[in-house]
Design an enzyme around this catalytic site. Structure first.
Site, mmCIF file in Angstrom:
data_model
loop_
_atom_site.group_PDB
_atom_site.id
_atom_site.type_symbol
_atom_site.label_atom_id
_atom_site.label_comp_id
_atom_site.label_asym_id
_atom_site.label_seq_id
_atom_site.Cartn_x
_atom_site.Cartn_y
_atom_site.Cartn_z
ATOM 1 N N GLN A 18 7.178 6.614 6.374
ATOM 2 C CA GLN A 18 7.378 6.323 7.503
ATOM 3 C C GLN A 18 8.023 7.490 7.872
ATOM 4 O O GLN A 18 8.691 8.319 7.084
ATOM 5 C CB GLN A 18 8.304 5.207 7.888
ATOM 6 C CG GLN A 18 7.594 3.967 7.248
ATOM 7 C CD GLN A 18 8.686 2.548 8.071
ATOM 8 O OE1 GLN A 18 8.603 2.334 9.099
ATOM 9 N NE2 GLN A 18 8.983 1.805 6.941
ATOM 10 N N HIS A 29 2.773 4.173 1.243
ATOM 11 C CA HIS A 29 2.804 4.825 2.293
ATOM 12 C C HIS A 29 4.285 5.052 2.556
ATOM 13 O O HIS A 29 5.296 4.520 1.935
ATOM 14 C CB HIS A 29 2.549 3.623 3.517
ATOM 15 C CG HIS A 29 3.501 2.377 3.714
ATOM 16 N ND1 HIS A 29 3.388 1.296 2.676
ATOM 17 C CD2 HIS A 29 4.268 2.105 4.677
ATOM 18 C CE1 HIS A 29 4.337 0.635 3.178
ATOM 19 N NE2 HIS A 29 4.711 0.929 4.341
ATOM 20 N N HIS A 63 0.810 -0.892 -0.015
ATOM 21 C CA HIS A 63 -0.125 0.025 -0.001
ATOM 22 C C HIS A 63 0.893 1.384 0.010
ATOM 23 O O HIS A 63 1.870 1.155 0.619
ATOM 24 C CB HIS A 63 -1.018 0.054 1.376
ATOM 25 C CG HIS A 63 -1.949 1.101 1.117
ATOM 26 N ND1 HIS A 63 -3.361 0.673 0.958
ATOM 27 C CD2 HIS A 63 -2.003 2.401 1.389
ATOM 28 C CE1 HIS A 63 -4.195 1.741 0.982
ATOM 29 N NE2 HIS A 63 -3.418 2.634 1.415
#
Length: 343
Positions: A172, A170, A168
């Site tokens: 961090q 994304h 997915h």
């Protein structure tokens, strides 16, 4: 921008970001029967190098490349509960369930760029990319204020070749309780440059790159993207604001407004570079000054891929992994030309 704060079932923080500051977001509870996250990462000092190494053995149990219909970063829909309880979102940030850093040893957050599973950052609209930038900026400010934080690191790993465990879209954010080795090297180099010339190293690097048009990939009024003179990776681009600032919180509105278009253009050039159907794997890393001792450093983004050809990867081998001495198979000027041509 509207920011809405919630809690997951195990007490972790979840933050929704909506572009419309008047948006009304329903507080959807997390019904999952989750135990509190128990993680005891340990930060050890390698006395031979002075580098910090994080020991986080609990991460061996983290979710590894689940099928799309079991993705924990998609919205909670059709009776399936995920890490994001709402049935839809724009950008969502939450504390990692399997953090490398936690408690007094820092904090790790996951940034979900979109609820759409089968896309990537390059598929976002400029408006959504701007919202992600605003979320990165807000989290940088919030994490910088946490006791013990020395540096905030914002990054995205994209592609199985990089080692990504969730497909997915994304990224961090880490609140680090130490200054990273690469930043420490930059700090030392900047100090030597200041002592020798009286000038700032990063301002000089940007000026040289802009003067050497052969290494510039694209540029705007406020940002320039270029291949560094001593690039470590076959295709590596650094994106600098023209005005030196320490971190994302220092950008002006004009700089923020221009960033999405340039960054999306760069990511799409990377995807077109090899002429393959599969997206190009990459690491996108924001370099921000540490909270202490970073006065000479400059905010910039470093984007690179481990792919050196359509069917070949650059594996850090003996010299790189063993001795941290990089050897590049592609001349930086050639890489810049190919990226300019990938329109």
């Amino acid at each position: 921008m509207k920011k809405s704060i919630a809690k997951l079932a195990d007490g972790r923080e979840l933050i929704y970001y909506d572009a419309d500051d008047s948006a009304v977001r329903e507080d959807v509870p997390d019904p999952r029967p989750l135990d509190r996250v128990v993680s005891n990462p340990e930060i050890r000092l390698d006395e031979a190098t002075g580098d910090h190494v994080t020991i986080a053995s609990h991460r061996q149990a983290r979710t590894h490349r689940p099928p799309a219909d079991e993705c924990p970063l998609c919205p909670s829909r059709d009776g399936r509960q995920t890490e994001i309880p709402a049935p839809d979102y724009e950008v969502a940030v939450f504390e990692n369930r399997f953090p490398s850093l936690a408690g007094q040893a820092g904090r790790c957050e996951v940034v979900c760029f979109t609820p759409q599973h089968d896309t990537g950052f390059a598929g976002l609209t400029p408006e959504r990319a701007r919202l992600v930038l605003d979320a990165w900026t807000d989290r940088t400010a919030q994490l910088s204020a946490l006791p013990g934080t020395e540096q905030v690191y914002v990054f995205e790993n994209r592609g199985a070749e990089i080692g990504v465990t969730l497909s997915h879209p994304h990224g961090q954010i880490y609140a680090l309780p130490f200054t990273t080795p690469r930043t420490a090297k930059m700090t030392a180099a900047a100090a030597r440059h200041r002592a020798a010339t009286g000038r700032n190293l990063f301002e000089d690097l940007l000026a040289r790159a802009r003067a050497a048009a052969g290494r510039v990939v694209t540029a705007g009024e406020h940002w320039t993207a270029f291949v560094p003179y001593a690039a470590r990776w076959p295709y590596e681009v650094h994106l600098y604001p023209h005005r030196r600032v320490a971190d994302l919180t220092g950008l002006t509105e004009a700089e923020r407004a221009e960033f999405p278009g340039l960054y999306l253009d760069l990511l799409r050039r990377f995807d077109r570079l090899f002429g393959t159907a599969a997206p190009t794997p990459y690491v996108s890393a924001w370099h921000q000054a540490p909270l202490v001792g970073g006065d000479e450093l400059a905010l910039h983004l470093e984007l690179f891929t481990v792919r050196r050809a359509a069917d070949k990867l650059k594996h850090p081998a003996g010299t790189e992994s063993g001795m941290e001495a990089f050897m590049n198979d592609v001349a930086p000027e050639t890489a810049a030309r190919r990226l300019r041509d990938a329109r």
